[in-house]
Design a protein around this motif. Structure first.
Motif, PDB file in Angstrom:
ATOM      1  N   LEU A 198      91.608  72.590  85.104  1.00 15.93           N
ATOM      2  CA  LEU A 198      90.227  72.127  85.243  1.00 15.93           C
ATOM      3  C   LEU A 198      90.112  70.622  85.016  1.00 15.93           C
ATOM      4  N   ALA A 199      91.062  70.054  84.276  1.00 18.16           N
ATOM      5  CA  ALA A 199      91.174  68.596  84.112  1.00 18.16           C
ATOM      6  C   ALA A 199      89.842  67.950  83.741  1.00 18.16           C
ATOM      7  N   ASP A 200      89.249  68.433  82.663  1.00 16.99           N
ATOM      8  CA  ASP A 200      87.962  67.904  82.206  1.00 16.99           C
ATOM      9  C   ASP A 200      88.025  67.793  80.687  1.00 16.99           C
ATOM     10  N   ALA A 201      87.570  66.669  80.153  1.00 14.77           N
ATOM     11  CA  ALA A 201      87.662  66.429  78.713  1.00 14.77           C
ATOM     12  C   ALA A 201      86.843  67.423  77.900  1.00 14.77           C
ATOM     13  N   ARG A 202      85.900  68.102  78.536  1.00 17.81           N
ATOM     14  CA  ARG A 202      85.073  69.074  77.817  1.00 17.81           C
ATOM     15  C   ARG A 202      85.770  70.416  77.619  1.00 17.81           C
ATOM     16  N   VAL A 203      86.936  70.592  78.223  1.00 16.32           N
ATOM     17  CA  VAL A 203      87.599  71.895  78.248  1.00 16.32           C
ATOM     18  C   VAL A 203      88.742  71.950  77.250  1.00 16.32           C
ATOM     19  N   ARG A 204      88.826  73.064  76.541  1.00 18.80           N
ATOM     20  CA  ARG A 204      89.991  73.336  75.706  1.00 18.80           C
ATOM     21  C   ARG A 204      90.218  74.844  75.688  1.00 18.80           C
ATOM     22  N   ALA A 205      91.389  75.236  75.248  1.00 24.41           N
ATOM     23  CA  ALA A 205      91.735  76.653  75.144  1.00 24.41           C
ATOM     24  C   ALA A 205      92.175  76.949  73.723  1.00 24.41           C
ATOM     25  N   GLY A 206      91.909  78.167  73.276  1.00 24.64           N
ATOM     26  CA  GLY A 206      92.297  78.540  71.924  1.00 24.64           C
ATOM     27  C   GLY A 206      91.705  79.868  71.531  1.00 24.64           C
ATOM     28  N   ASP A 207      91.615  80.123  70.216  1.00 24.48           N
ATOM     29  CA  ASP A 207      91.101  81.411  69.760  1.00 24.48           C
ATOM     30  C   ASP A 207      89.579  81.359  69.631  1.00 24.48           C
ATOM     31  N   SER A 208      89.007  82.480  69.197  1.00 27.96           N
ATOM     32  CA  SER A 208      87.550  82.575  69.063  1.00 27.96           C
ATOM     33  C   SER A 208      87.174  82.818  67.610  1.00 27.96           C
ATOM     34  N   SER A 209      87.720  82.012  66.717  1.00 21.90           N
ATOM     35  CA  SER A 209      87.475  82.211  65.287  1.00 21.90           C
ATOM     36  C   SER A 209      86.081  81.782  64.870  1.00 21.90           C
ATOM     37  N   SER A 210      85.400  80.995  65.706  1.00 24.13           N
ATOM     38  CA  SER A 210      84.027  80.588  65.403  1.00 24.13           C
ATOM     39  C   SER A 210      83.301  80.312  66.709  1.00 24.13           C
ATOM     40  N   LEU A 211      81.966  80.400  66.655  1.00 22.06           N
ATOM     41  CA  LEU A 211      81.138  80.165  67.833  1.00 22.06           C
ATOM     42  C   LEU A 211      79.955  79.288  67.454  1.00 22.06           C
ATOM     43  N   PRO A 212      79.608  78.295  68.281  1.00 21.10           N
ATOM     44  CA  PRO A 212      78.410  77.499  68.012  1.00 21.10           C
ATOM     45  C   PRO A 212      77.157  78.367  68.009  1.00 21.10           C
ATOM     46  N   ALA A 213      76.138  77.908  67.291  1.00 17.02           N
ATOM     47  CA  ALA A 213      74.911  78.691  67.141  1.00 17.02           C
ATOM     48  C   ALA A 213      74.175  78.882  68.457  1.00 17.02           C
ATOM     49  N   ASP A 214      74.385  77.969  69.423  1.00 17.24           N
ATOM     50  CA  ASP A 214      73.683  78.066  70.706  1.00 17.24           C
ATOM     51  C   ASP A 214      74.640  78.352  71.865  1.00 17.24           C
ATOM     52  N   ALA A 215      75.772  78.973  71.569  1.00 15.46           N
ATOM     53  CA  ALA A 215      76.792  79.201  72.596  1.00 15.46           C
ATOM     54  C   ALA A 215      76.326  80.192  73.660  1.00 15.46           C
ATOM     55  N   VAL A 216      76.738  79.931  74.893  1.00 19.50           N
ATOM     56  CA  VAL A 216      76.656  80.916  75.963  1.00 19.50           C
ATOM     57  C   VAL A 216      78.035  81.561  76.047  1.00 19.50           C
ATOM     58  N   ILE A 217      78.097  82.854  75.775  1.00 18.17           N
ATOM     59  CA  ILE A 217      79.362  83.584  75.712  1.00 18.17           C
ATOM     60  C   ILE A 217      79.498  84.401  76.991  1.00 18.17           C
ATOM     61  N   VAL A 218      80.560  84.162  77.748  1.00 19.03           N
ATOM     62  CA  VAL A 218      80.730  84.818  79.042  1.00 19.03           C
ATOM     63  C   VAL A 218      82.010  85.645  79.018  1.00 19.03           C
ATOM     64  N   ASN A 219      81.866  86.950  79.167  1.00 16.89           N
ATOM     65  CA  ASN A 219      83.030  87.830  79.208  1.00 16.89           C
ATOM     66  C   ASN A 219      83.482  88.024  80.651  1.00 16.89           C
ATOM     67  N   CYS A 220      84.633  87.456  80.991  1.00 21.29           N
ATOM     68  CA  CYS A 220      85.234  87.654  82.308  1.00 21.29           C
ATOM     69  C   CYS A 220      86.523  88.467  82.207  1.00 21.29           C
ATOM     70  N   THR A 221      86.701  89.183  81.100  1.00 18.50           N
ATOM     71  CA  THR A 221      87.829  90.103  80.988  1.00 18.50           C
ATOM     72  C   THR A 221      87.416  91.454  81.560  1.00 18.50           C
ATOM     73  N   THR A 222      88.359  92.391  81.615  1.00 18.12           N
ATOM     74  CA  THR A 222      88.038  93.741  82.090  1.00 18.12           C
ATOM     75  C   THR A 222      87.548  94.642  80.964  1.00 18.12           C
ATOM     76  N   LEU A 223      87.562  94.157  79.722  1.00 17.91           N
ATOM     77  CA  LEU A 223      87.089  94.968  78.604  1.00 17.91           C
ATOM     78  C   LEU A 223      85.581  95.179  78.717  1.00 17.91           C
ATOM     79  N   GLY A 224      85.188  96.420  78.853  1.00 19.67           N
ATOM     80  CA  GLY A 224      83.790  96.765  79.063  1.00 19.67           C
ATOM     81  C   GLY A 224      83.578  97.551  80.333  1.00 19.67           C
ATOM     82  N   LEU A 225      84.580  97.537  81.214  1.00 16.49           N
ATOM     83  CA  LEU A 225      84.457  98.289  82.464  1.00 16.49           C
ATOM     84  C   LEU A 225      84.469  99.794  82.221  1.00 16.49           C
ATOM     85  N   LYS A 226      85.246 100.229  81.232  1.00 17.75           N
ATOM     86  CA  LYS A 226      85.393 101.662  80.973  1.00 17.75           C
ATOM     87  C   LYS A 226      84.685 102.049  79.682  1.00 17.75           C
ATOM     88  N   PRO A 227      84.064 103.229  79.653  1.00 16.49           N
ATOM     89  CA  PRO A 227      83.483 103.702  78.390  1.00 16.49           C
ATOM     90  C   PRO A 227      84.565 103.769  77.311  1.00 16.49           C
TER      91      PRO A 227
END
Length: 210
Positions: A102-131
């Motif tokens: 993506l080559a953008d200074a706003r982007v990083r990768a890592g774990d999800s140990s904390s989330l900002p109070a106003d975060a937009v959280i987007v799940n693009c994994t397959t977890l949730g497709l199946k009951p």
């Protein structure tokens, strides 16, 4: 699952959105072969506008996943002016590779140990497709003021959205994004934007509010 990244090798031309996302979900025949497009990113943004008055501009995004849909959503969030984009993926190397691409200074990768109070959280994994699928995110990280967009959909509510509702966090599933993806693809094929009402009904979505 869709072969959105593999489809890149089948086309003779790419739309700007598909090139930025390095992902294709719509093929349009041309005199030279096939043109590759992605409606994932715009479909996500249009769906988010329907469910959240806050939008993406100026807000931090936590993106769960690094596949074809995640690539398109990431590119769309950056173009829409998110303040930061943090990619969380089970395969750390794949998440890191997407961040680099993506080559953008706003982007990083890592774990999800904390989330900002106003975060937009987007799940693009397959977890949730199946009951019975577990949530890709710990419920303790969710707080009012955030927004959860789960791109999965089905007759059941995902564990992620159940956790969000229990903790007072607004959210939506992927049906509206699916509708927009399909409508935008239909317009690419025919030049016509289809009516939303029958698509909403087919997906079991509530009617649009005036």
């Amino acid at each position: 699952m869709p072969h959105k990244i593999s489809a890149l090798t089948l086309v003779t031309e790419l739309s700007d959105e598909a090139r930025r996302a390095e992902s294709v979900n719509t093929l349009v025949p041309t005199a030279q072969g096939w043109a590759g497009h992605t409606t994932d990113g715009q479909g996500f943004l249009e769906a988010l506008r329907e469910h959240s008055s806050h939008g993406i501009s100026g807000r931090p995004v936590r993106l769960l996943g690094a596949g074809g849909a995640a690539r398109a959503v990431a590119a769309a969030c950056l173009a829409a002016g998110c303040s930061e984009l943090h990619i969380v993926n089970r395969d750390i190397a794949k998440g890191t590779a997407l961040a680099a691409a993506l080559a953008d200074a706003r982007v990083r990768a890592g774990d999800s140990s904390s989330l900002p109070a106003d975060a937009v959280i987007v799940n693009c994994t397959t977890l949730g497709l199946k009951p019975g699928d577990t949530s890709p995110l710990s419920a303790e990280l969710l707080h009012p003021g955030q927004f959860v967009f789960d791109t999965t959909y089905g007759p059941h509510q995902s564990q992620l959205l159940q956790d969000a509702a229990a903790r007072g966090v607004d959210g939506c599933d992927g049906r509206s994004m699916l509708r927009w993806q399909g409508a935008l693809a239909f317009r690419l094929w025919t030049g016509i934007m289809p009516p939303a009402a029958p698509m909403r009904a087919a997906l079991g979505e509530p009617p649009a509010t005036p």
